[in-house]
Design a protein around this motif. Structure first.
Motif, mmCIF file in Angstrom:
data_model
loop_
_atom_site.group_PDB
_atom_site.id
_atom_site.type_symbol
_atom_site.label_atom_id
_atom_site.label_comp_id
_atom_site.label_asym_id
_atom_site.label_seq_id
_atom_site.Cartn_x
_atom_site.Cartn_y
_atom_site.Cartn_z
ATOM 1 N N ASN A 8 8.349 21.624 -55.471
ATOM 2 C CA ASN A 8 8.057 20.206 -55.255
ATOM 3 C C ASN A 8 9.176 19.534 -54.477
ATOM 4 O O ASN A 8 10.310 19.447 -54.949
ATOM 5 C CB ASN A 8 7.877 19.492 -56.598
ATOM 6 N N PRO A 46 9.361 15.213 -56.569
ATOM 7 C CA PRO A 46 8.823 15.162 -57.937
ATOM 8 C C PRO A 46 8.367 13.750 -58.322
ATOM 9 O O PRO A 46 9.060 12.769 -58.046
ATOM 10 C CB PRO A 46 10.010 15.597 -58.799
ATOM 11 N N PRO A 84 3.168 19.577 -56.989
ATOM 12 C CA PRO A 84 3.909 20.751 -56.503
ATOM 13 C C PRO A 84 3.007 21.736 -55.779
ATOM 14 O O PRO A 84 1.795 21.789 -56.014
ATOM 15 C CB PRO A 84 4.470 21.360 -57.796
#
Length: 446
Positions: free
Chosen positions: A407, A410, A415
């Motif tokens: 990812n 985040p 992801p």
């Protein structure tokens, strides 16, 4: 004695015939313009299309070596490993020829001074040679050929030794600072000195190649070679937990079936520094209008950040392994005196030509001289553009479900989920440009 009176007189029309070809050549495309179409595709993640664009021969034969490096990298990122090996092997032939001769070519220097900075063959940096061999090693790892990968990493080690030898004075200067701090028992100064020595090694070598050498030696069961590379790596990156000896013990145990499988994540981010021209215009009544052009390094292309990894309920951050920004900048500044000398020689040559043209063709000669100097004021901006700004590293136990998430942002984007192949050791090779992300996985077996 009038300037340049030793030259035979040339009629005004003769100057037109002499200078017009130089205007055509001197006003040629820059490397940035030539590589631009391929780089736009590459930055969007279309590595296949970028490699196809780079399949055509470069505009100038002097760029052939660099063009092959660009195409070899694009082919690697496109997963066409065998073609990447062949392309980089061809580039290595040109590079070896350069290192073996390493002589000044008078004709190229003369034409570079008179008209075109691109008249000289591309002069590879040590970092180019090191990265070429590191990429070849990664190509062979992707194809499952660990032994051949180690051959290329030994070549990379040889180039790193040459680079350190060339820049030994700067490394020793920083080591002397460290020794003085140790003698005075100044712990803060000692830590600062240690950081400077470590950074010197990192800037004059390439920690990526050193890490791959330690990694492959460990997986291959070559404990003596692994120990040497691990010790060297820890000297370069003393604060990176992913290069601690225990990490390589985990790899060794995974290969021997004595511990959990290991996943090594290598991330490329951003783009390496580029050279851009800075042009300063000036004019005199004697030589007409001129442009003083010199190069500068530009950083920050494509946001060089690492990734957050998701393994089950755990999140793990990558750590910086190598900075191509620092490596390229170090070599650029080491070459700067030669660059400045060439610029001064070129400028003086053009101004002398302008005086001759004014003396022999009056105002017409002055106008023609100004046009010639404006067109011929270029900067050699050739650098390996498809390289990243930084490499990042992480190592973790293989997730129980065999899935790993990558990812770049985040909490903002979901992801990228990867299914890991069944193997005691798996490499994940990812390329990040801004928020865009691409990744491949492959097993590594002894």
């Amino acid at each position: 004695m009038p300037c340049c009176s030793w030259l035979p007189p040339i009629r005004p029309f003769g100057w037109v015939l002499l200078v017009l070809p130089l205007l055509v050549v001197g006003g040629c495309h820059s490397y940035s313009e030539d590589i631009g179409p391929a780089m736009r595709l590459y930055a969007m993640g279309n590595h296949e299309a970028a490699a196809q664009v780079l399949e055509a021969k470069p505009r100038r034969r002097q760029d052939r070596m660099l063009w092959l490096l660009e195409r070899g990298k694009a082919l690697h990122d496109a997963g066409r490993y065998e073609e990447s090996i062949a392309t980089l092997t061809e580039a290595e032939v040109f590079m070896s020829r350069y290192y073996q001769t390493a002589t000044i070519r008078v004709s190229q220097e003369l034409f570079g001074a008179v008209a075109d900075q691109y008249a000289r063959d591309y002069e590879p940096m040590y970092s180019d040679a090191i990265m070429l061999n590191a990429l070849q090693a990664m190509n062979h790892l992707a194809l499952g050929d660990l032994r051949e990968a180690r051959v290329y990493l030994r070549r990379a080690s040889d180039r790193q030794a040459e680079s350190l030898q060339v820049h030994a004075r700067q490394v020793e200067q920083r080591r002397a600072e460290l020794d003085r701090a140790a003698q005075q028992l100044d712990h803060d100064a000692y830590r600062e000195g240690l950081s400077r020595v470590s950074q010197a090694y990192a800037d004059f070598t390439n920690p990526l190649a050193t890490y791959l050498a330690a990694f492959t030696a460990t997986v291959d069961g070559d404990a003596p070679a692994a120990e040497v590379e691990i010790r060297r790596l820890h000297t370069i990156l003393p604060s990176n937990s992913y290069v601690e000896p225990v990490r390589f013990e985990q790899l060794r145990d995974a290969v021997g079936g004595l511990g959990p499988g290991q996943v090594v994540v290598l991330v490329e981010s951003g783009f390496a520094p580029q050279i851009e021209p800075v042009r300063l215009p000036y004019a005199t009544p004697y030589t007409g209008v001129s442009l003083l052009a010199f190069p500068r390094l530009v950083f920050g292309q494509g946001r060089a950040r690492g990734l957050t990894l998701t393994a089950g309920e755990h999140q793990i951050a990558t750590s910086q392994l190598a900075s191509m920004e620092g490596i390229v900048a170090t070599e650029f500044h080491a070459r700067l005196p030669v660059i400045v000398l060439r610029i001064a020689l070129s400028q003086a040559t053009k101004e002398a030509a302008a005086v001759m043209m004014r003396d022999q063709a009056d105002d017409a000669g002055l106008l023609l001289a100004s046009a010639y100097k404006l067109w011929a004021s270029n900067v050699d901006d050739r650098t390996w553009r498809t390289l990243p700004a930084r490499f990042h590293l992480a190592q973790l136990d293989r997730p129980e479900d065999g899935r790993l998430g990558l990812n770049p942002q985040p909490g903002v984007t979901p992801p990228l989920m990867l299914d890991l192949p069944e193997s005691p050791v798996v490499i994940v090779w990812a390329r990040r440009v801004g928020s865009q992300l691409w990744a491949v996985t492959y097993p590594v077996l002894p």
